[in-house]
Write a protein that holds these residues in place. Structure first.
Motif: not given
Length: 514
Positions: A102-125
């Motif tokens: 999600l990098n360089n989404c300059y307008q992004l203000k809201y990301v929903p709950p992520m608790g179920n994404l337990r397989a996630l290895q890379v997160l770019n905010l």
């Protein structure tokens, strides 16, 4: 065989129609287009889709919740460089997702709950507009890489999250502060760029030597409420000290530096008069390659040099310095230092100025700009230590009179200053500059000379090689840039010197003092 839909860079304004999204699709690339919207209710049935690339669609502002409902196998989702304001709630159900960009989404203000994404290895905010970390981030127990740089509205990473992310190998923060002890708990961490909570927390982190297990680090100390000055990462091991008071008390107010630091950046620390005031551990920084000091109004010199109890330091520098010369330093940048009056303040032994072997001996580039108080750049005795110097850049230093200061005593012989590796000499916007040096400069490697807006300069003291008794340009010299008025007013040691250099001269416009 795997099925792909690749429509990258085709100037699409609309997303492909639903009938184009085949059920056996595995990878889709719609990146680098002009897609403006995904119509409400769009819900491609792609149960085997593993990769979806929608990055670099700069007009895309909204994704309907229905869009991801039938993409349960999605593993890689790239929405970077779009203008989305919020992510749909259906993102929370992509339990197979391993990478979310999600990098360089300059307008992004809201990301929903992520608790179920337990397989996630890379997160770019990085470079988003979120104000708090997404709910449930502490549940991302398989996360390897977390990028959260440039998030101006996120002030601090809440305590308790990092220790849960025990698989983290890369953690990049810059504006959001973090507790050092929480970083210490990340035993697999290899790269950390982040702002530690305060000076005490910073020093504790360095003192416990947790940085030793990091392959890459950029430690930031900034105790102000203002946004940190973002520094480009050039080296693997860096420290930035910004907006700090470092001279209020005793040693507890000094910064401890990692022993293997490669770059030191100092910004708006007004109560220090030299580098020695910044850190007592500077003498342990044997790998320091680059030092930048910006907007520190208290800085009077870089190094106050004194080497024994019998040495008096000029201008009463007070307590004797324990600093050793910066023998590993290659690049020194000094910018907007209102009270800088010298690079070094000299000690004396039996009435003679002394300097330790190795001082600035590996310095390659010196860049000094908008330092209006300094009058003499190099003491003559320092020049012999600058045998690796390749570039001198001095700009807009209003009181500068001499680049290499004249000797204290009168000498009958002409002094030759040898700078064998100097390639660039750039002197600009110095209305009081009268002399580059009193003797001559032997610069066999010189390639470029720029002299601009230095109306009082009357001599270019280059040592020119002689061929059959006549001067010739240094073999490497390619160009001299100056104003015609300056070039015509220069005096020369040899009557033919001006003529042999003339073909290399390019004139820039300047009609005298403003």
């Amino acid at each position: 065989s795997p099925r792909f839909m690749v429509k990258a860079g085709q100037q699409l304004h609309k997303i492909p129609y639903e009938h184009e999204w085949m059920e056996d699709l595995e990878k889709v690339s719609l990146m680098d287009n002009d897609i403006k919207e995904i119509p409400q209710g769009t819900s491609p049935r792609c149960p085997t889709l593993s990769t979806l690339l929608l990055s670099s669609n700069p007009f895309l502002t909204k994704i309907p919740c229905s869009f991801f409902v039938h993409m349960c196998a999605l593993r890689v989702l790239d929405l970077s460089w779009t203008r989305i304001l919020q992510l749909p709630e259906s993102i929370s159900d992509l339990e197979s997702l391993t990478a979310l960009f999600l990098n360089n989404c300059y307008q992004l203000k809201y990301v929903p709950p992520m608790g179920n994404l337990r397989a996630l290895q890379v997160l770019n905010l990085s470079n988003t507009n979120i104000e708090e970390v997404p709910q449930g981030m502490e549940m991302l127990v398989n996360l390897n890489c977390l990028y959260m740089e440039g998030i101006k509205n996120l002030k601090m990473l809440p305590t308790g999250i990092l220790p849960r992310l025990s698989h983290l190998q890369v953690l990049r923060l810059d504006r959001a502060t973090v507790r050092g002890e929480e970083v210490e708990e990340l035993k697999l961490l290899e790269e950390f760029r982040g702002q530690l909570y305060d000076l005490c927390d910073f020093n504790r982190f360095v003192k416990c030597q947790c940085y030793r297990r990091l392959r890459i680090y950029h430690l930031i100390l900034d105790i102000s409420d203002s946004a940190s000055f973002v520094v480009n990462n050039e080296y693997e091991k860096e420290v930035s000290i910004q907006n700090c008071s470092l001279k209020r008390g005793g040693e507890e107010d000094k910064v401890l530096l990692p022993h293997d630091i490669q770059k030191l950046f100092i910004y708006k620390c007004d109560d220090v008069s030299s580098l020695c005031d910044v850190s007592p551990s500077l003498n342990n920084a044997r790998d320091l390659k680059k030092c930048e000091i910006w907007c520190c109004n208290g800085i009077e010199c870089i190094l106050p040099l004194s080497f024994s109890n019998a040495i008096e330091v000029e201008e009463d520098l007070g307590e004797e310095s324990r600093c050793i010369p910066l023998q590993s330093l290659e690049i020194l940048i000094l910018d907007s230092l209102d009270n800088l009056s010298a690079l070094v303040k000299w000690g004396r032994r039996d009435g003679e100025r002394v300097i330790a072997p190795g001082t600035f001996s590996n310095l390659k580039d010196l860049d000094i700009t908008v330092c209006h108080k300094i009058k003499k750049l190099f003491p003559p005795r320092l020049v012999e230590h600058l045998q690796n110097l390749e570039s001198i850049y001095v700009w807009n230093c209003e009181e500068m009179e001499e680049i290499i200061a004249a000797e204290d005593e009168n000498k009958a012989t002409t002094t030759i200053f040898t700078l064998p590796k100097l390639k660039e000499l750039h002197l600009s916007c110095m209305p009081k500059l009268k002399s580059i040096c009193e003797g001559v400069m032997a610069c066999d490697s010189i390639e470029e000379i720029i002299l601009r807006k230095c109306p009082q300069l009357k001599r270019l003291p280059l040592s020119l090689p002689l061929v059959n008794g006549q001067p010739s340009p240094p073999h490497a010299l390619r160009s001299i840039l100056t104003e015609r008025i300056t070039w015509e007013s220069l005096d020369w040691d040899h009557p033919n010197a001006k003529n042999v250099l003339q073909p290399l001269v390019t004139y820039s416009y300047y009609d005298g003092p403003e």
